[in-house]
Design an enzyme around this catalytic site. Structure first.
Site, PDB file in Angstrom:
ATOM      1  N   HIS A 411       0.836  -1.210   0.000  1.00  0.00           N
ATOM      2  CA  HIS A 411       0.000   0.000   0.000  1.00  0.00           C
ATOM      3  C   HIS A 411       0.870   1.259   0.000  1.00  0.00           C
ATOM      4  CE1 HIS A 411      -3.662   2.334   1.332  1.00  0.00           C
ATOM      5  NE2 HIS A 411      -2.702   3.145   1.749  1.00  0.00           N
ATOM      6  N   GLU A 412       1.798   1.320   0.945  1.00  0.00           N
ATOM      7  CA  GLU A 412       2.602   2.544   1.076  1.00  0.00           C
ATOM      8  C   GLU A 412       3.511   2.753  -0.123  1.00  0.00           C
ATOM      9  OE1 GLU A 412       1.781   4.693   3.119  1.00  0.00           O
ATOM     10  OE2 GLU A 412       0.522   3.437   4.386  1.00  0.00           O
ATOM     11  N   HIS A 415       1.773   4.460  -2.859  1.00  0.00           N
ATOM     12  CA  HIS A 415       1.946   5.912  -2.711  1.00  0.00           C
ATOM     13  C   HIS A 415       3.326   6.349  -3.200  1.00  0.00           C
ATOM     14  CE1 HIS A 415      -1.728   6.617  -0.573  1.00  0.00           C
ATOM     15  NE2 HIS A 415      -1.385   5.945   0.502  1.00  0.00           N
ATOM     16  N   HIS A 418       3.588   6.394  -6.889  1.00  0.00           N
ATOM     17  CA  HIS A 418       2.801   7.515  -7.395  1.00  0.00           C
ATOM     18  C   HIS A 418       3.625   8.800  -7.295  1.00  0.00           C
ATOM     19  CE1 HIS A 418      -1.395   9.692  -7.237  1.00  0.00           C
ATOM     20  NE2 HIS A 418      -0.669  10.062  -8.267  1.00  0.00           N
TER      21      HIS A 418
END
Length: 625
Positions: A411-412, A415, A418
């Site tokens: 998940h992190e 980020h 991104h």
């Protein structure tokens, strides 16, 4: 124009607040250097604390010079460009200062030097914002026609186009220069409630210990997340009772801190002539309020699917009834651990559908000292990603060798990738992506991990385990976050209507939502009153109307991941281009161009259908011999 444009700046200003600190740090302040390979290396930001202090002082010295630009913007296109270039450079320095300070504090909230360093940078945010409060009104005063002529005449203004558009769009909600200066100067004080909550939970509360599996274990906000998954129901109940009993002793204090935050949001929305606090918050990212309201309405309609999942949980755990402390244990026990090195390999493998270049960049970043990995005394709970333009992203974790930690890592780094893609493609001024897009990148990677793991499953038990994990992600990321979003709506609407707010009133509101979402009245799950103070455990509430984006992002992520995993390279490339776009385009518009309308009920209905399909498959697997 916002003078604190980055994600970190918004987080610090709105959620963390400030610590009232002295003018300088002690000479013995800790160094950013740390030889531990599982701790991040902050030297790319600053060589040491002394270098940070020097940079902070240099930026403070620059502030009066930036303030002196007032009145110069309309002189010529070149004057406007030069002013905006200088302010962008200062913004970037402010990002670096804030990232360094927050990164150190979150690794040890007990250290007064870390508290003071964050306090100093928050004071700097306030000083900086007050000095540049004239900026938006002066740009707006140029008028749309003159501003357009300046942009046509000066190519150097192209990188500022997104921010200039935002300034003109928000003209009806911008105060006078004097009022903006006051609001900016008070930002550290207005945000202090979030920092008070952080220090109360992570530094001041003396968390008790209980005996688990023959050992004394402290039950604090980090370990609670681990022990609430214990397979022994009696242990889970003891963990819940211990944790919430201690948390509940501070109900009045938490009510005061969160109540002040809610009041601040309502007052600022009124001052800026927004119809509500939620409308004010969503306007910053150009997200229509209909997205928020549609999410809540459609999720409410889908509660029978959530209740169906809870009944399956009761069946699989072979429980006579269901309580709130029965939500977290795995439905199937595989007994497998996921050491951090294994988790990194899985993260890279799961990203394969996103293409070889994406995988290669992710592998490179995972090989650098970009992460703070393990839990520690005084360390904040949870996980986050932050970054500074031009440098590798930083990821904060509390890895515990379980599958949930693998999912958190993925998940992190969703980020983080991104951030990397936006920074590689956009100029600094439009690289900062809105939160509405941020969680899509993270959750898409989680969905791809789930698909990767299911594709490798070799037994019925493993498949049931992984489907159970996906079911839990949908519960936790979609339904639970929507419940949080509805709590925020209710507290803000109540304050806006002139109702009194306190810790006990918040507990009442939250308790009603817990019962609705978990089927208390339908006999699905019993909500014990002592757990209704859970709202005090959620730090995201100090960042108003943030959590709904987890739920909308779950819907968007399911849309993209399903197509990308199937080999749809056109959708993959469209998706990656959305990420590369950073903040250059309104997020709902960018998604609609990629084939996804977040204003419609369809994305949310699709998530609920996926949850039904998972329950269907799990029931069939359980029925098979």
């Amino acid at each position: 124009m916002k003078t604190q444009p980055t994600l970190l700046a918004t987080l610090l200003a709105a959620a963390l607040g400030a610590v009232m600190a002295s003018a300088s740090l002690p000479a013995s302040a800790q160094s950013a250097q740390n030889a531990d390979p599982l701790a991040w290396d902050l030297r790319p930001l600053y060589a040491d604390d002394a270098a940070w202090t020097q940079a902070r002082e240099a930026l403070r010295a620059e502030i009066p010079k930036l303030a002196a630009l007032k009145g110069s913007l309309g002189r010529s296109p070149a004057a406007l460009r030069q002013a905006l270039d200088r302010i962008s450079a200062a913004n970037l320095q402010l990002d670096r200062l804030g990232t360094y300070a927050y990164s150190l504090q979150s690794t040890d909230n007990r250290d007064r030097r870390n508290q003071e360093r964050l306090g100093l940078v928050m004071s700097l945010y306030g000083e900086y914002g007050a000095a540049l409060a004239w900026l938006d009104p002066e740009i707006q005063g140029l008028g749309a026609q003159k501003l357009a002529a300046f942009q046509k005449a000066e190519p150097g203004l192209a990188k500022h186009a997104t921010r200039l558009r935002h300034v003109m769009r928000l003209k009806p909600h911008t105060l006078t220069a004097e009022a903006e200066a006051v609001a900016a100067a008070l930002a550290p004080v207005r945000g202090a409630t979030g920092q008070a909550r952080t220090l109360l939970v992570d530094a001041d509360i003396r968390w008790p210990s209980i005996k688990i599996d023959g050992k004394e274990e402290k039950i604090d906000d980090t370990s609670y997340g681990r022990w609430r998954q214990h397979p022994d129901r009696a242990v889970r109940k003891q963990v819940f009772d211990t944790f919430f009993s201690q948390l509940g002793q501070f109900e009045n204090t938490f009510g005061t801190t969160l109540g002040a935050s809610v009041q601040d949001n309502v007052v600022m929305a009124r001052l800026r002539k927004h119809p509500s606090a939620v409308a004010s918050t969503l306007a910053a990212d150009e997200v229509p309020e209909t997205v928020y309201r549609t999410l809540v309405a459609e999720t409410r309609k889908g509660l029978p699917t959530l209740h169906r999942a809870f009944k399956l949980r009761q069946q699989m755990l072979q429980l006579p009834d269901l309580h709130y402390y029965d939500i977290y244990p795995a439905l199937v026990k595989l007994g497998r651990k996921y050491p951090f090195e294994d988790a990194k390999q899985l993260a890279v493998a799961a990203a394969a559908p996103l293409g070889a270049p994406y995988q290669a960049e992710l592998k490179r970043l995972l090989g650098e000292r970009t992460m703070h990995v393990l839990p520690a005394e005084g360390k904040s709970g949870g996980a986050y990603q932050t970054g500074v333009y031009g440098l590798s992203p930083l990821v904060f974790l509390n890895h515990q060798d379980n599958y949930e930690s693998v999912s958190t890592l993925v998940h992190e780094w969703g980020h983080g990738m991104h951030t990397l893609l936006a920074n590689q493609t956009q100029p600094y001024e439009s690289s900062n992506y809105p939160l509405f897009l941020a969680e899509i990148a993270a959750i898409t990677n989680e969905v791809l991990l789930s698909k990767h793991m299911l594709g490798k499953a070799t037994s019925k038990e493993e498949r049931l385990y992984l489907l159970g994990q996906e079911l839990e992600r949908l519960r936790g990321t979609y339904y639970r976050q929507t419940m949080f979003a509805e709590f925020e709506l209710r507290t803000h609407d109540a304050v806006q209507a002139g109702e009194a707010m306190s810790g006990k009133r918040m507990t009442e509101i939250y308790c009603g939502l817990l019962k609705d979402y978990h089927g208390d009245a339908q006999g699905v799950m019993k909500i014990d009153p002592q757990y209704c103070q859970e709202w005090a455990f959620i730090p995201h509430f100090y960042r108003a109307f943030y959590v709904y984006q987890y739920a909308t992002s779950m819907a968007a992520a399911q849309f993209f991941a399903d197509r990308i995993a199937s080999g749809d390279t056109q959708t993959r490339d469209t998706y990656l281009n959305v990420l590369r776009g950073g903040g250059s385009r309104p997020p709902v518009e960018a998604l609609k161009a990629a084939g996804l309308d977040m204003n419609s009920p369809a994305p949310y209905q699709a998530v609920i259908r996926r949850m039904d399909a998972i329950v269907d498959e799990m029931e069939k697997l359980l029925a098979a011999k």
